[in-house]
Design a protein around this motif. Structure first.
Motif, PDB file in Angstrom:
ATOM      1  N   LEU A 380      33.253  26.865  35.548  1.00 23.24           N
ATOM      2  CA  LEU A 380      33.340  26.674  36.994  1.00 23.24           C
ATOM      3  C   LEU A 380      34.767  26.243  37.294  1.00 23.24           C
ATOM      4  O   LEU A 380      35.253  25.256  36.750  1.00 23.24           O
ATOM      5  N   ARG A 381      35.431  27.006  38.152  1.00 26.70           N
ATOM      6  CA  ARG A 381      36.781  26.668  38.551  1.00 26.70           C
ATOM      7  C   ARG A 381      36.744  26.343  40.034  1.00 26.70           C
ATOM      8  O   ARG A 381      35.711  26.509  40.672  1.00 26.70           O
ATOM      9  N   GLU A 382      37.876  25.933  40.552  1.00 26.26           N
ATOM     10  CA  GLU A 382      37.862  25.576  41.979  1.00 26.26           C
ATOM     11  C   GLU A 382      37.356  26.725  42.824  1.00 26.26           C
ATOM     12  O   GLU A 382      36.613  26.523  43.774  1.00 26.26           O
ATOM     13  N   ASP A 383      37.742  27.937  42.433  1.00 30.54           N
ATOM     14  CA  ASP A 383      37.337  29.117  43.199  1.00 30.54           C
ATOM     15  C   ASP A 383      35.822  29.317  43.203  1.00 30.54           C
ATOM     16  O   ASP A 383      35.277  30.054  44.001  1.00 30.54           O
ATOM     17  N   SER A 384      35.147  28.657  42.220  1.00 29.71           N
ATOM     18  CA  SER A 384      33.711  28.888  42.118  1.00 29.71           C
ATOM     19  C   SER A 384      32.952  28.191  43.225  1.00 29.71           C
ATOM     20  O   SER A 384      31.813  28.496  43.490  1.00 29.71           O
ATOM     21  N   PHE A 385      33.559  27.183  43.794  1.00 29.75           N
ATOM     22  CA  PHE A 385      32.832  26.381  44.763  1.00 29.75           C
ATOM     23  C   PHE A 385      33.122  26.871  46.173  1.00 29.75           C
ATOM     24  O   PHE A 385      34.168  26.578  46.729  1.00 29.75           O
ATOM     25  N   LEU A 386      32.194  27.650  46.707  1.00 34.07           N
ATOM     26  CA  LEU A 386      32.338  28.185  48.058  1.00 34.07           C
ATOM     27  C   LEU A 386      33.746  28.759  48.263  1.00 34.07           C
ATOM     28  O   LEU A 386      34.450  28.385  49.197  1.00 34.07           O
ATOM     29  N   SER A 387      34.129  29.635  47.341  1.00 33.41           N
ATOM     30  CA  SER A 387      35.403  30.343  47.400  1.00 33.41           C
ATOM     31  C   SER A 387      36.613  29.430  47.557  1.00 33.41           C
ATOM     32  O   SER A 387      37.556  29.726  48.282  1.00 33.41           O
ATOM     33  N   GLY A 388      36.537  28.311  46.885  1.00 32.24           N
ATOM     34  CA  GLY A 388      37.703  27.441  46.850  1.00 32.24           C
ATOM     35  C   GLY A 388      37.815  26.497  48.027  1.00 32.24           C
ATOM     36  O   GLY A 388      38.802  25.787  48.179  1.00 32.24           O
ATOM     37  N   SER A 389      36.779  26.440  48.852  1.00 23.97           N
ATOM     38  CA  SER A 389      36.866  25.569  50.029  1.00 23.97           C
ATOM     39  C   SER A 389      36.543  24.115  49.683  1.00 23.97           C
ATOM     40  O   SER A 389      36.513  23.263  50.545  1.00 23.97           O
ATOM     41  N   TYR A 646      36.414  37.762  36.974  1.00 17.74           N
ATOM     42  CA  TYR A 646      36.332  38.893  37.906  1.00 17.74           C
ATOM     43  C   TYR A 646      35.819  38.454  39.263  1.00 17.74           C
ATOM     44  O   TYR A 646      35.115  37.455  39.392  1.00 17.74           O
ATOM     45  N   GLU A 647      36.152  39.253  40.266  1.00 11.77           N
ATOM     46  CA  GLU A 647      35.630  39.036  41.613  1.00 11.77           C
ATOM     47  C   GLU A 647      34.448  39.980  41.809  1.00 11.77           C
ATOM     48  O   GLU A 647      34.592  41.199  41.735  1.00 11.77           O
ATOM     49  N   ARG A 648      33.299  39.402  42.055  1.00 13.95           N
ATOM     50  CA  ARG A 648      32.075  40.187  42.122  1.00 13.95           C
ATOM     51  C   ARG A 648      32.139  41.299  43.171  1.00 13.95           C
ATOM     52  O   ARG A 648      31.728  42.437  42.930  1.00 13.95           O
ATOM     53  N   SER A 649      32.683  40.967  44.334  1.00 13.73           N
ATOM     54  CA  SER A 649      32.612  41.937  45.434  1.00 13.73           C
ATOM     55  C   SER A 649      33.476  43.170  45.168  1.00 13.73           C
ATOM     56  O   SER A 649      33.338  44.184  45.832  1.00 13.73           O
ATOM     57  N   ARG A 650      34.372  43.068  44.183  1.00  9.61           N
ATOM     58  CA  ARG A 650      35.230  44.237  43.908  1.00  9.61           C
ATOM     59  C   ARG A 650      34.694  45.095  42.767  1.00  9.61           C
ATOM     60  O   ARG A 650      35.282  46.096  42.416  1.00  9.61           O
ATOM     61  N   LEU A 651      33.584  44.682  42.192  1.00  8.43           N
ATOM     62  CA  LEU A 651      33.023  45.482  41.103  1.00  8.43           C
ATOM     63  C   LEU A 651      32.360  46.736  41.672  1.00  8.43           C
ATOM     64  O   LEU A 651      31.802  46.721  42.762  1.00  8.43           O
ATOM     65  N   LYS A 652      32.414  47.817  40.890  1.00  2.86           N
ATOM     66  CA  LYS A 652      31.828  49.086  41.324  1.00  2.86           C
ATOM     67  C   LYS A 652      30.759  49.521  40.320  1.00  2.86           C
ATOM     68  O   LYS A 652      30.805  49.155  39.141  1.00  2.86           O
ATOM     69  N   ALA A 653      29.850  50.340  40.819  1.00  5.35           N
ATOM     70  CA  ALA A 653      28.797  50.842  39.940  1.00  5.35           C
ATOM     71  C   ALA A 653      29.432  51.564  38.764  1.00  5.35           C
ATOM     72  O   ALA A 653      30.379  52.329  38.942  1.00  5.35           O
ATOM     73  N   GLY A 654      28.936  51.312  37.582  1.00  8.24           N
ATOM     74  CA  GLY A 654      29.463  51.958  36.390  1.00  8.24           C
ATOM     75  C   GLY A 654      30.457  51.073  35.646  1.00  8.24           C
ATOM     76  O   GLY A 654      30.735  51.302  34.474  1.00  8.24           O
ATOM     77  N   ASN A 655      30.989  50.047  36.285  1.00  9.02           N
ATOM     78  CA  ASN A 655      31.911  49.131  35.592  1.00  9.02           C
ATOM     79  C   ASN A 655      31.194  48.469  34.430  1.00  9.02           C
ATOM     80  O   ASN A 655      30.000  48.192  34.497  1.00  9.02           O
ATOM     81  N   ARG A 656      31.967  48.209  33.396  1.00 10.53           N
ATOM     82  CA  ARG A 656      31.401  47.591  32.209  1.00 10.53           C
ATOM     83  C   ARG A 656      32.295  46.417  31.799  1.00 10.53           C
ATOM     84  O   ARG A 656      33.515  46.583  31.741  1.00 10.53           O
ATOM     85  N   ILE A 657      31.696  45.277  31.564  1.00 14.23           N
ATOM     86  CA  ILE A 657      32.481  44.084  31.233  1.00 14.23           C
ATOM     87  C   ILE A 657      31.978  43.515  29.913  1.00 14.23           C
ATOM     88  O   ILE A 657      30.780  43.299  29.748  1.00 14.23           O
ATOM     89  N   SER A 658      32.899  43.260  28.995  1.00 12.31           N
ATOM     90  CA  SER A 658      32.488  42.667  27.722  1.00 12.31           C
ATOM     91  C   SER A 658      32.625  41.154  27.797  1.00 12.31           C
ATOM     92  O   SER A 658      33.584  40.643  28.361  1.00 12.31           O
ATOM     93  N   ALA A 661      32.969  36.532  29.646  1.00 15.35           N
ATOM     94  CA  ALA A 661      33.596  36.792  30.933  1.00 15.35           C
ATOM     95  C   ALA A 661      32.950  35.923  31.988  1.00 15.35           C
ATOM     96  O   ALA A 661      31.841  35.428  31.793  1.00 15.35           O
ATOM     97  N   ILE A 662      33.694  35.742  33.065  1.00 15.87           N
ATOM     98  CA  ILE A 662      33.186  34.959  34.192  1.00 15.87           C
ATOM     99  C   ILE A 662      33.341  35.809  35.433  1.00 15.87           C
ATOM    100  O   ILE A 662      34.392  36.452  35.620  1.00 15.87           O
ATOM    101  N   ILE A 663      32.297  35.844  36.262  1.00 11.50           N
ATOM    102  CA  ILE A 663      32.349  36.651  37.479  1.00 11.50           C
ATOM    103  C   ILE A 663      32.053  35.745  38.654  1.00 11.50           C
ATOM    104  O   ILE A 663      31.013  35.082  38.671  1.00 11.50           O
ATOM    105  N   GLU A 664      32.979  35.702  39.592  1.00 12.94           N
ATOM    106  CA  GLU A 664      32.835  34.761  40.705  1.00 12.94           C
ATOM    107  C   GLU A 664      32.489  35.472  42.000  1.00 12.94           C
ATOM    108  O   GLU A 664      32.937  36.579  42.247  1.00 12.94           O
ATOM    109  N   GLN A 665      31.684  34.812  42.819  1.00 11.36           N
ATOM    110  CA  GLN A 665      31.435  35.280  44.172  1.00 11.36           C
ATOM    111  C   GLN A 665      31.251  34.077  45.068  1.00 11.36           C
ATOM    112  O   GLN A 665      31.223  32.944  44.573  1.00 11.36           O
TER     113      GLN A 665
END
Lengths: 693, 605
Positions: A380-389, A646-658, A661-665
């Motif tokens: 959890l980073r600062e960005d994880s908490f309500l987009s850094g607010s 990664y930023e969740r909202s920018r992921l596209k169908a078919g993307n593959r992540i090994s 990893a951490i995915i934030e939204q």
């Protein structure tokens, strides 16, 4: 048509809109506990604006609420009076006379400490019906009148009417309702024969009293909300989610609010089912983790299972109403870790709550929580908490973990943080295993749906522990409950006790009662405006072997009630008993205790739309890399790894992540473990699976 | 074992026989294994009572379940009736004395011998040896109270000559040997009880329960290995032991005696009360419960198995008082560690340590009295943890008769609840199972569907609860109408010496069995009856004792007194007389000035 689902929780109100084109729009707004309908209506306006529609374009409004639950948990219902059979004034006070704790002289018996009806308002009248439903002592109507007046003079706001064997013959209770209407018009009345028409007097009376206890407040809330919705131009009736996972109209919810008690958590399970179906995996286990608690549910083939009678509790009370199987445990982001006097490491169920909250929030919390542990592990980073607010202070987390865990255990902060996470995750693993999977379901046949802000932080690890082959993280884990509201039908379940044996079944009785139940269910749905073409009826039966004490619920066949019907129902019971207890006794007669009819009124269900596709490479969604703590397998030491974020909202169908990893939204963070990889599927769900590395 | 008992007492704790290598266990794994042990015991119990037939097992949860090592040391126990769980280690010692060295995978052992570990003979115990890599490493076991065991009388018994008359004894019987079911033996057992179909179902439930425990424990071993699991279990035992010892150390060393108590009679020699003498000796972090001075053994079934009943009671009482689950934030698991600091002693030939073959079927009232007395003995040194005297008996009544088919019996055993004494800061709990008992009642509607009995009343007692700053709990009053001729057997104790008040609180009130109350045929029955006949149309009223008060009633908050008046527990006259509180019966409020005056006048006089 525009449809909305609104789930009001303790902290946030979650909203989702779905239109005929398959578009979904979501919104989250703080709840307004003083009058939840305020937050709800404001949220609807904001949602409509975000979706670019007018509020009056909304044609259907589905609602999940914890209003009923909170009244029960906070013991702040109304003043209730009770009219009951002479000689049985104190059944609510005696309850089942078993102490909650074995080794305690100082415990409180909840049903005595927080009485639903104080003794002074438990009034008796002479009457008696026997086990066959025959009146052996007629109702003393003058006595009823006298007691009704007394309760009126005392100003009770609701009256529960509870007579022995009323499940068999409701005549006396119904007559009492008429008399009350004459003596004290307008008071909220609950009849045991209507609220829970099954044998077992304590459970039936308690359910009826609970219904009365929450009745006036819940019905005023529901009515008020329905009016506000109408005023705002929202078409159609407001529908509410029940504990059984169906929708009911505001009118019905006002009469039997006790059916709403676990409304909120069931919506999460239903949402999980829809999410699983959209990704092609109908059998799901759902894990919804919030700040103080975690809800786990299991739905084989996407079907809800109903709780055993002994488990249908809410807070300190028993409610004999159908509840889908979801269990809540005290484990969440705010769960506090400690080392006790005997040197044992503990995490939860104590929680730091929102105030003071985790140490890293810097709001005065000094005890380490699981959130602090995950901050220290770099998940959890600062960005994880309500987009850094929100400002996060990792040094406070470190200080708390060092002082309260690492030092007493003689270990480093890294290992202590990992320990907090693992111990807390283990309590969730146990809950999934004990309450659900150990009832004969193989976890390898399920997918784990991660919901709530914190579910996607834990799911990867829990799936590995239980051997669940995949985790599904929906596009909006925090909105899964609101979405669940848009995935079910109008459902009314009506039970009755038939008490007959498969060895000598009373077929005319079953047939007559089944017919009655089906007519009632149909009538209920028609009254809600459901067209006949949208109505289906489902039958079930509560059975046990003759001589056992507790029933199991089985699906019962459609068609004519005859010997074959009884045999088929008994066969279904043998299977369920075998699955539940690993034993079946096919030579023993089966006791049909209750039969049930569920009237289902079909409602269009949300369809989760597809997202834009792209190649495997997720580079476009990469935000940064950060040092985070991971471990290769259970036995290995944790290690610091430079981990992509990664930023969740920018992921596209078919993307593959090994992994790792951490995915934030906005309101959630997903963690992918070292030996895992995630694929974004066509509907935008992340599918985490183990790699064979 | 009892023959060699030193006067310093013996404990339930087992001897460690290492079948594993002790290894270090990290704190996380330790936590995880502890959680797994607790949930497996819970799950075992759930399976047992949800699938059982006997109302005592299924509704009353009169059962126990857990996992044990080869010598019977308890690793974990279910959260059901305290009496059962503490006794399973003794069952295991009982079967080990005959079968040690002969166990094979697939064995299932049935045992109920009260002189070899059973809590009493109707508590069937089913033990399954657990094997790991070919070696016997422990047991999964459970116990449950079955409806009838083929003794002189259906269901319960009191006036019987010896242990053979109380029921059929099973001493370490392999009903499965190496996976092969001994159908003939099982048939023989069931042919010799009055409720064969119920007992068959219960036996299957007991077996299913222990098998589940065996499976779950083996799964745990598969995941973590024998050494880690057993070492973790050892740490948890040490933990529970240390938590309890910490509390014992807080009590000053000394010998604390309870007031001598008396039980009504032995069920045969009427009017001869039986003495209960309890002394608690605290020495550092060890406790001895000494029953020297208690009555000699009696010629009926009213004796107590020492190992299977007295020892679990001593442990539960000490644990409840010192580590009350409500007052203790940490969850301290019940296991062998809790047994270690507590020993008990009772002279041979006494009611608490009878000589074979005296019958010892009906033991619950006596052991609940021991629990109550341990509490009373310690009350001066731990006033904020002890409580006033509770009903401290067990009112079990067996109703039976020939079924309509003329061939089988119906037997229904009901355990009527009691009440607790007042507590420091709280009133006593009303109408609830007390101390060593913790069972559920049966739905009246179910009984009326099944048996020819009709309930006329099930309420709180109507007489005044014991006054105190925190008043005593209220017992219940239950009335049955017999619709057919019915046999009644009981093993109650109505507390002819009522529950004791504490620190100025008043004593509680006695219980009673009354046949045909309020008629010219009214008759008070003894608390222990054997095969008493109630005719069709007879009415039986059962009143349960109410607990004692705690602290002076004149110190009770007048508003609490008013609440009791409004709830019709007290009349305004009661409030005036017992509490010095003046209630205005027009406004239904406390007359503060009059109350002050009355209370100060009483304080002076």
């Amino acid at each position: 048509m525009q449809r909305i689902g609104v789930d009001v929780g303790g902290t946030f109100t979650d909203l989702i809109l779905w239109d005929d084109h398959g578009r979904t729009v979501v919104h989250k707004t703080p709840s307004t506990p003083a009058d939840p309908s305020v937050g709800t209506m404001e949220g609807i306006e904001a949602l409509a604006e975000r979706a670019g529609i007018a509020v009056s374009d909304i044609g259907m409004f589905f609602h999940g609420t914890t209003v009923a639950t909170n009244i029960v948990l906070e013991h702040n219902g109304c003043d209730v009076g009770m009219i009951t059979t002479d000689g049985f004034r104190d059944l609510l006070h005696i309850a089942r006379k078993k102490r909650p704790l074995n080794y305690s002289n100082y415990q409180d018996l909840p049903w005595q400490k927080w009485q639903l009806v104080p003794r002074r308002n438990r009034r008796t009248v002479v009457e008696r019906i026997d086990a066959t439903g025959t009146v052996i002592t007629p109702l003393d109507e003058d006595g009823v009148r006298e007691q009704a007046r007394l309760l009126r003079d005392r100003g009770v706001q609701a009256i529960a009417v509870c007579f022995l064997h009323a499940y068999r013959n409701p005549a006396h209770e119904e007559r009492v309702r008429e008399i009350i209407a004459e003596e004290y018009p307008g008071v909220f009345v609950s009849l045991s024969s209507h609220v829970a028409p099954q044998y077992r007097e304590y459970e039936r009376f308690s359910t009826t009293a609970l219904n009365a206890f929450i009745g006036p407040q819940v019905s005023s809330y529901v009515t008020h909300l329905a009016e506000s919705a109408r005023t705002a131009g929202i078409g159609g009736e407001v529908h509410l989610m029940t504990s059984a996972g169906g929708l009911v109209t505001a009118r019905s919810a006002s009469e039997t609010p006790v059916s709403l008690l676990t409304s909120g958590v069931i919506a999460g399970l239903l949402g999980g089912c829809a999410i699983g179906r959209a990704s092609g995996y109908p059998s799901v286990i759902t894990l919804d983790v919030g700040g103080t608690s975690a809800d786990v549910g299991v739905a084989p083939d996407g079907r809800l299972r109903m709780k055993h009678l002994l488990d249908t509790r809410i807070g300190d009370y028993h409610a004999m109403v159908p509840m889908a199987e979801v269990d809540t445990i005290g484990a969440g982001g705010g769960s506090i870790a400690s080392v006790d006097q005997g040197g044992m490491f503990r995490v939860g169920p104590r929680s730091a709550g929102a105030v003071p909250g985790p140490a890293c929030y810097g709001r005065g919390g000094t005890e380490p929580t699981s959130t602090d542990a995950m901050v220290l592990m770099g998940w959890l980073r600062e960005d994880s908490f309500l987009s850094g607010s929100m400002v996060i202070r990792p040094e406070l987390a470190r200080e708390a973990v060092q002082k309260h865990i690492a030092d007493p255990l003689g270990t480093g902060v890294d290992r202590a943080a990992m320990g907090i996470f693992k111990v807390l995750a283990h309590s969730m693993t146990e809950a999934i295993s004990l309450h659900s999977v150990r009832k004969g379901y193989d976890p390898r046949e399920f997918s784990l749906v991660a919901e709530g802000g914190a579910g996607p932080l834990f799911a990867w690890h829990i799936a590995e522990q239980l051997g669940i082959p995949r985790v599904i993280v929906p596009r909006h884990p925090g909105i899964a409950s609101a979405m669940g509201l848009l995935t079910t039908d109008i459902r009314y379940e009506i039970p009755t006790t038939v008490w007959t044996s498969s060895a000598a079944p009373n077929i005319p009785l079953i047939a007559e009662q089944m017919k009655r139940l089906e007519e009632e269910a149909r009538a209920q749905l028609r009254a809600d405006g459901v067209g006949d073409e949208d109505i289906t009826l489902e039958r079930s039966a509560d059975c046990r072997y003759m001589g056992q004490g507790y029933e199991l619920r089985v699906h019962a066949p459609d068609g004519q009630i005859d010997e074959d019907w009884v045999a088929a129902t008994a066969a279904a019971f043998h299977d369920v008993h075998g699955r539940t207890y690993s034993q079946r006794f096919e030579d023993k007669p089966v006791h049909l205790v209750n039969i049930r009819v569920t009237g289902v009124g079909a409602v269009p269900h949300v369809v989760i739309g597809q997202i834009e596709a792209s190649g495997e490479d997720p580079a476009e969604a990469l935000k940064t890399t950060a040092r985070a703590l991971f471990w290769r397998d259970e036995a290995s030491e944790p290690e610091w790894v430079e981990t992509p974020v990664y930023e969740r909202s920018r992921l596209k169908a078919g993307n593959r992540i090994s992994g790792p990893a951490i995915i934030e939204q906005f309101d959630s963070t997903t963690v992918i473990g070292m030996n895992q990889q995630a694929t974004v599927d066509t509907v935008g769900h992340l599918i985490l699976e183990r790699t064979n590395a | 074992m009892t023959a060699l008992m030193p006067p310093t007492g013996v404990s339930l704790a087992g001897e460690a026989v290492r079948t594993w290598n002790d290894v270090d266990v990290d704190p996380i794994t330790l936590r995880v294994i502890g959680g797994a042990l607790n949930s497996m015991a819970k799950e075992m119990a759930q399976v047992l009572y949800r699938m059982a037939y006997s109302s005592l097992i299924r509704e009353s949860e009169d059962l126990g379940a857990g996992i044990f090592d080869v010598s019977g040391r308890e690793l974990c126990e279910s959260d059901s009736t305290p009496m059962h769980c503490g006794s399973i280690p003794a069952y295991i010692r009982g079967i080990n004395r005959r079968l040690a060295g002969t166990y094979q995978p697939g064995d299932v052992i049935l045992h109920n011998h009260p002189y070899h570990g059973a809590a009493h003979s109707p508590d069937y115990g089913v033990m399954i040896p657990i094997f790991w890599e070919g070696k016997h490493i422990g047991f999964a076991g459970c116990t449950g109270h079955v409806s009838d065991i083929g003794g002189n009388f259906p269901g319960l018994c009191m006036d019987v000559v010896d242990v053979w008359a109380e029921g059929k004894l099973m001493d370490s019987m392999k009903i499965y040997e190496a996976g092969v079911r001994n159908e003939m033996l099982i048939q023989h057992i069931l042919d010799n009880v009055r409720t064969p179909e119920q007992n068959r179902g219960d036996l299957e439930a007991l077996i299913a329960c222990s098998r589940l425990g065996e499976r779950r424990f083996t799964e745990l071993l598969g995941k973590y290995g024998l050494d880690t699991v057993m070492s973790a279990a050892d740490r948890w035992m040490d933990y529970s032991e240390e938590m309890l010892r910490q509390r014992i150390r807080e009590i000053p060393d000394g010998s604390y005696e309870a007031p001598i108590g008396y039980l009504d009679d032995d069920g045969k020699n009427r009017g001869v009360p039986l003495k209960v003498a309890v002394r608690v000796q605290v020495d550092g972090d060890d406790v001895l419960v000494d029953l020297t001075g208690s009555n000699d053994q009696v010629p009926t079934a009213f004796n107590v198995p020492f190992e299977g009943s007295v020892l679990p009671t001593a442990v539960s009482a000490i644990r409840t008082i010192l580590l009350d689950e409500h007052l203790t934030e940490e969850f301290v698991p019940q296991n062998d560690g809790c047994f270690r600091p507590v020993k008990a002693y009772a002279p041979e030939g006494s009611i608490f340590n009878p000589n074979f073959p005296a019958s010892c079927f009906a033991r619950f009232s006596q052991i609940n009295r021991v629990f109550d007395s341990i509490n009373l003995a310690l009350s001066p040194v731990v006033p904020d943890r002890a409580i006033a005297g509770s009903s401290a008996a067990l009112c079990a009544i067996a109703y039976s008769g020939l079924a309509a088919d003329g061939e089988s019996y119906w037997v229904y055993i009901e355990i009527n609840e009691g009440s607790y004494g007042g507590r420091h800061g709280k009133d006593g709990m009303d109408c609830v199972d007390t101390l060593m008992a913790n069972t559920r009642n049966n739905p009246i509607e179910e009984l009326e569907l099944n048996h020819a009995m009709r309930a006329l009343r099930y309420e709180l007692r109507s007489d005044t609860p014991a006054p105190g700053q925190w008043r005593g709990g209220i017992g219940s009053r239950r009335t049955w109408l017999m619709e057919v001729d019915t046999f009644i057997g009981s093993e109650a104790d109505n507390r002819s010496d009522p529950p004791a008040g504490a620190l100025g609180g008043h004593d509680g009130s006695a219980g009673a069995f009354i046949r045909n109350p309020g008629t010219d045929r009214e008759e008070v029955l003894f608390s222990k009856v054997t095969q008493e006949v109630c005719k069709a149309g007879d009415v039986l009223e059962i009143r349960l004792p109410s607990g004692g008060g705690f602290g002076s009633p004149f110190a009770r908050d007048p508003r609490a007194v008013l609440e009791d008046v409004l709830d019709e527990y007290l009349t305004a006259e009661d409030a005036h007389r017992d509490y010095g509180v003046v209630v205005d019966t027009v406004t239904w409020s406390v007359n503060e000035a009059a109350t002050r005056e009355l209370r100060s006048a009483r304080a002076v006089s």
